[in-house]
Design an enzyme around this catalytic site. Structure first.
Site, short mmCIF file in Angstrom:
data_model
loop_
_atom_site.label_atom_id
_atom_site.label_comp_id
_atom_site.label_asym_id
_atom_site.label_seq_id
_atom_site.Cartn_x
_atom_site.Cartn_y
_atom_site.Cartn_z
N PRO A 143 -4.85 17.58 10.94
CA PRO A 143 -4.38 17.40 9.57
C PRO A 143 -4.93 18.46 8.62
O PRO A 143 -5.97 19.07 8.89
CB PRO A 143 -4.93 16.02 9.17
CG PRO A 143 -5.50 15.42 10.41
CD PRO A 143 -5.84 16.56 11.31
N HIS A 363 -8.93 17.25 15.03
CA HIS A 363 -9.04 15.80 14.97
C HIS A 363 -9.90 15.17 16.06
O HIS A 363 -10.33 14.02 15.93
CB HIS A 363 -7.61 15.24 15.07
CG HIS A 363 -7.41 13.93 14.41
ND1 HIS A 363 -8.34 12.93 14.44
CD2 HIS A 363 -6.38 13.46 13.70
CE1 HIS A 363 -7.87 11.89 13.78
NE2 HIS A 363 -6.69 12.18 13.31
N LYS A 440 -2.89 0.94 -6.90
CA LYS A 440 -3.44 -0.28 -6.29
C LYS A 440 -3.60 -1.41 -7.31
O LYS A 440 -3.40 -2.58 -6.99
CB LYS A 440 -4.84 0.03 -5.72
CG LYS A 440 -4.82 0.78 -4.42
CD LYS A 440 -6.17 0.71 -3.71
CE LYS A 440 -7.26 1.45 -4.44
NZ LYS A 440 -8.53 1.48 -3.71
N SER A 445 -2.88 -6.93 -8.87
CA SER A 445 -2.67 -7.92 -9.95
C SER A 445 -1.61 -8.94 -9.54
O SER A 445 -1.53 -10.02 -10.11
CB SER A 445 -2.30 -7.22 -11.26
OG SER A 445 -0.96 -6.76 -11.16
N SER A 449 -1.93 -7.25 -0.86
CA SER A 449 -2.72 -6.15 -0.30
C SER A 449 -1.99 -4.83 -0.59
O SER A 449 -0.84 -4.66 -0.19
CB SER A 449 -2.85 -6.35 1.22
OG SER A 449 -2.91 -5.09 1.86
N TYR A 473 3.82 3.51 13.07
CA TYR A 473 2.41 3.56 13.46
C TYR A 473 1.55 3.65 12.21
O TYR A 473 1.75 4.53 11.37
CB TYR A 473 2.20 4.81 14.31
CG TYR A 473 0.82 5.06 14.88
CD1 TYR A 473 0.64 5.11 16.26
CD2 TYR A 473 -0.29 5.28 14.07
CE1 TYR A 473 -0.61 5.36 16.80
CE2 TYR A 473 -1.54 5.53 14.60
CZ TYR A 473 -1.69 5.58 15.97
OH TYR A 473 -2.93 5.84 16.52
N SER A 475 -2.74 3.74 11.38
CA SER A 475 -4.07 3.66 11.99
C SER A 475 -4.92 2.62 11.29
O SER A 475 -4.97 2.60 10.06
CB SER A 475 -4.84 4.98 11.90
OG SER A 475 -4.02 6.05 11.65
N SER A 575 -0.87 7.02 7.87
CA SER A 575 -2.32 6.80 7.78
C SER A 575 -2.72 6.71 6.33
O SER A 575 -2.30 7.55 5.53
CB SER A 575 -3.04 8.03 8.34
OG SER A 575 -3.67 7.72 9.51
N1 COA Z 1 -4.97 -9.73 -3.69
C1 COA Z 1 -5.76 -8.93 -4.44
N2 COA Z 1 -6.43 -7.87 -3.93
C2 COA Z 1 -6.28 -7.61 -2.62
C3 COA Z 1 -5.47 -8.39 -1.79
C4 COA Z 1 -4.79 -9.51 -2.38
N3 COA Z 1 -4.02 -10.32 -1.67
N4 COA Z 1 -5.52 -7.90 -0.55
C5 COA Z 1 -6.34 -6.84 -0.58
N5 COA Z 1 -6.81 -6.66 -1.84
C6 COA Z 1 -7.76 -5.66 -2.29
C7 COA Z 1 -8.92 -5.51 -1.32
O1 COA Z 1 -9.92 -6.46 -1.60
C8 COA Z 1 -9.36 -4.10 -1.58
O2 COA Z 1 -10.12 -4.09 -2.77
P1 COA Z 1 -11.13 -2.89 -3.14
O3 COA Z 1 -10.29 -1.71 -3.49
O4 COA Z 1 -11.87 -3.43 -4.30
O5 COA Z 1 -11.97 -2.68 -1.92
C9 COA Z 1 -8.07 -3.38 -1.88
O6 COA Z 1 -7.15 -4.40 -2.29
C10 COA Z 1 -7.49 -2.61 -0.71
O7 COA Z 1 -7.24 -3.49 0.37
P2 COA Z 1 -5.99 -3.31 1.34
O8 COA Z 1 -4.99 -2.45 0.68
O9 COA Z 1 -5.54 -4.65 1.80
O10 COA Z 1 -6.55 -2.62 2.62
P3 COA Z 1 -7.60 -1.47 2.88
O11 COA Z 1 -7.78 -0.55 1.74
O12 COA Z 1 -8.79 -2.15 3.39
O13 COA Z 1 -6.89 -0.63 4.02
C11 COA Z 1 -6.64 -0.14 6.34
C12 COA Z 1 -6.46 -1.18 5.22
C13 COA Z 1 -6.05 -0.67 7.59
C14 COA Z 1 -5.93 1.15 5.94
C15 COA Z 1 -8.16 0.15 6.48
O14 COA Z 1 -8.84 -1.02 6.83
C16 COA Z 1 -8.46 1.17 7.53
O15 COA Z 1 -8.59 0.88 8.71
N6 COA Z 1 -8.62 2.44 7.09
C17 COA Z 1 -8.88 3.54 7.99
C18 COA Z 1 -7.58 4.13 8.45
C19 COA Z 1 -7.82 5.40 9.20
O16 COA Z 1 -8.49 5.39 10.21
N7 COA Z 1 -7.30 6.49 8.64
C20 COA Z 1 -7.58 7.78 9.12
C21 COA Z 1 -6.84 8.14 10.34
S1 COA Z 1 -7.00 9.87 10.64
#
Ligand code: COA
Length: 647
Positions: A143, A363, A440, A445, A449, A473, A475, A575
């Site tokens: 990337p 990567h 976000k 709000s 998620s 896909y 990740s 991703s």
């Molecule tokens: N109501 C209100 N807030 C919520 C919610 C809901 N129903 N669901 C989630 N949120 C909040 C979370 O608490 C979190 O809050 P924060 O910003 O204060 O921490 C925020 O929204 C983001 O959560 P969400 O969007 O659900 O997921 P995430 O940011 O945890 O992302 C993945 C999910 C799968 C992307 C992450 O866990 C992950 O694995 N990331 C790595 C991916 C990766 O490897 N990328 C690189 C590949 S090269």
């Protein structure tokens, strides 16, 4: 990042089960190379895998229960099969998982493997997803990451930024080496931090059939300008680092010695097919001087690419992000900055003459998230103007130009590499943009998620454009487990397709749309939670397949079944790579008729980097982007129009 299809392809290529055996492991990170190595043997000893050492005392990646995976799998293939096909697939799965079925046998063997390895997947994954993959790392694997734009008014501005980037990287490396990076958490669970240790000093080495990785600890960086390659020691003899001004002086010397028209340009070979590059590498390595040069590059902390201008500020506003993405992914071709690279190096910082800044990363040793954290560190460091350190009192060493002796055969290979890179460049369409209407905060709000919401927007956009389910896909990090990397979230579901249909149905009410949106988002969130716990479908099925290969068992029919083939043909490869700064990561699609979407969701906006292949007539990036923006707006409107006060 998304590598499922690559894994499939790579597995098909490696029919010899022995290829999966006998992998040398280097248990010690500090695999320090002697500066001058005269034998190819040592190169051959580079490691393919670097197994986890459980210093954080993390849990081990589970082997999911076979029945759970098969039930989940059947749900995920349903959108891609008609009733008849689904009946046939269900029968096949039943046989596979039955008492006495081959699935049970493979499961037992896999569970035995898991008892012996801290992470049963780690080594397999590194090899099948990366090191055995033979297509170029450029576009197909590595990337780019675009930093916020800068306006450089002079060469001095460019070099000052470059020097500050290097100093920031050294500060960050010191934190990593001193185990001072705070352990990241997922809820209450600490995440595996070993990927951070592999960012600096690491290099991929091209090797026939399977590349190798070298891990080094050194004090010099590689600087590339006008395709000339230099070694620059950032430390004086008094063990003090060079100051920003001293680095700028050294970079000026490098520029003086980099004649634009008279370079060997061997860096472009790193953009080649891996077997082709491996062959060139062997030829180049026959010469002792060349071996020293290669060692120097491979053992350096990182690469700094001082790029030529790219016409950033002359380009229309809307095109700048895509232009910058192109330069970080492939250098925009042989005549632009494509030869000004060493794509095998884990981190190459890019500082262009007119303000494109960012990095390209190879990567295999790490996922995008640690690189995004590094990016935020660098941007903060530069913005806070932290870069003046106490200069070394000893005279800094002059940069050394690494001149390679290039035979006619290698010169021909360089010419071919230029042509091949230009073809890759011409075939990659990029459309990178900031979506500014909401981020976000708006989604949260509405108690949803953000990640699942954005994923469902992509599902809806694809269905809107193609009127067919798009295998998708995403990740998910499995770093809760020792040596964990990723699991696939299969974002295309029965619910996501019902949602897309409801959104496109002129007769469906806002309430119906909202209900199907919530259902799709919840289904995605459920899968995400399981994937994060190592309980997805893809890694387990891969493990069973590799178990068959390793044990000389015939690959089960499941892997040729239309359900498997279609659900794993990832037309949308995505991703989330989150950084706080206004940057974004970008990469190429996984399949010929697919799109890539890397996104950085921020509080009030989302940076998207989308790409597609020009050669495929079914895909067009501009249409996909328009559909995605449309989908996001529609989903926003459904939420706003169904809030209680509006009903
Ligand atoms: N109501 C209100 N807030 C919520 C919610 C809901 N129903 N669901 C989630 N949120 C909040 C979370 O608490 C979190 O809050 P924060 O910003 O204060 O921490 C925020 O929204 C983001 O959560 P969400 O969007 O659900 O997921 P995430 O940011 O945890 O992302 C993945 C999910 C799968 C992307 C992450 O866990 C992950 O694995 N990331 C790595 C991916 C990766 O490897 N990328 C690189 C590949 S090269």
């Amino acid at each position: 990042m998304s590598v499922n299809s690559r894994v499939q392809k790579s597995n098909n290529d490696s029919q010899n089960p022995k290829m999966l055996q006998g992998i040398r492991a280097c248990a010690n990170r500090a695999f320090i190379l002697e500066p001058y190595i005269s034998s190819l043997q040592l190169i051959a000893n580079y490691t393919s895998a670097k197994p986890a050492e459980n210093v954080q005392n993390l849990p081990r990646l589970p082997v999911p229960k076979l029945d759970d995976t098969l039930n989940k799998y059947l749900k995920t293939v349903r959108p891609f099969l008609n009733d008849e096909e689904f009946t046939a697939t269900s029968k096949l799965i039943k046989e596979f998982g039955s008492e006495g079925g081959v699935g049970r046998k493979l499961q037992n063997l896999l569970e035995k493997r898991a008892e012996k390895h801290l992470n049963w997947l780690e080594e397999w994954w590194l090899n099948t997803a990366y090191l055995e993959y033979r297509d170029p790392v450029v576009v197909f694997s590595s990337p780019g990451l675009v930093f916020p734009f800068r306006k450089f008014n002079s060469q001095h501005d460019q070099l000052k930024y470059a020097a500050a980037t290097l100093l920031a990287a050294l500060d960050y490396k010191a934190l990593i080496d001193g185990n001072k990076i705070p352990t990241e958490m997922m809820g209450k669970n600490p995440l595996d931090m070993t990927q951070y240790k592999k960012i600096f000093g690491t290099c991929r080495i091209p090797w026939e059939k399977r590349d190798k990785l070298s891990f080094n600890d050194s004090t010099h960086v590689t600087v590339i300008h006008n395709n000339h390659i230099f070694s620059l020691d950032l430390w004086g003899e008094d063990k003090k680092r060079l100051s920003e001004d001293q680095i700028i002086e050294a970079l000026k010397k490098i520029i003086k010695q980099s004649d634009k028209h008279n370079n060997q340009g061997i860096g472009i070979l790193t953009s080649e097919n891996r077997d082709t590059w491996a062959k060139a590498y062997q030829l180049i390595s026959k010469d002792e001087n060349n071996r020293r040069g290669l060692r120097d590059v491979e053992s350096s902390v990182a690469v700094l690419c001082l790029d030529a201008g790219a016409g950033l500020w002359a380009a229309p506003d809307a095109a700048r992000r895509s232009l910058a993405a192109a330069h970080t992914i492939h250098g925009a071709g042989a005549k632009a900055n494509g030869g000004n690279r060493w794509f095998d190096k884990t981190v190459q910082f890019i500082v262009g003459a007119d303000g494109i800044t960012g990095l390209t990363y190879e990567h295999s040793p790490a996922e995008g998230q640690p690189i995004a954290v590094l990016t935020d560190f660098i941007i903060n460091y530069i913005d806070q103007n932290k870069s003046s350190t106490e200069p070394t009192s000893s005279r800094p060493k002059d940069p050394v130009r690494l001149d390679f002796n290039v035979s006619n055969e290698v010169a021909d290979m360089i010419k071919t590499a230029e042509v091949n890179l230009d073809k890759l460049v011409a075939n990659l369409e990029l459309n990178c943009f900031k979506f500014e209407r909401f981020g976000k905060n708006f989604i949260k709000s509405h108690k949803m998620s953000p990640d699942s919401f954005l994923q469902m927007a992509m599902q809806y956009a694809f269905y809107r454009l193609h009127k067919t389910p798009g295998a998708h896909y995403e990740s998910a990090a499995t770093r809760m487990f020792v040596g964990g990397r990723t699991e696939t979230i299969r974002s295309c579901s029965i619910e996501s397709i019902e949602f897309a249909k409801a959104m496109l149905d002129g007769q469906s009410s806002p309430k119906t749309k909202l209900a199907s949106m919530k259902k799709a988002i919840n289904a995605h969130k459920d899968y995400t939670v399981q994937a994060l716990q190592g309980l997805g479908v893809d890694r387990h099925l891969l493990g069973l397949k590799l178990t068959a290969l390793e044990n000389g068992i015939q690959i089960p029919k499941l892997y040729q079944d239309p359900g498997y083939v279609r659900s794993a043909h990832m037309r949308i490869s995505t991703s989330q790579v989150a950084c706080k700064c206004d940057g974004f990561m970008c990469y190429g699609p996984l399949v010929a008729d697919g799109y890539a979407t890397c996104y950085n969701p921020r509080d009030n906006d989302v940076n998207f980097a989308t790409s597609a292949f020009v050669a495929h007539r079914d895909t067009a990036c501009a249409h996909y982007r328009a559909a995605l923006e449309h989908a996001l707006q529609d989903m926003h409107d459904v939420l706003v129009n169904t809030t209680p006060s509006k009903l």
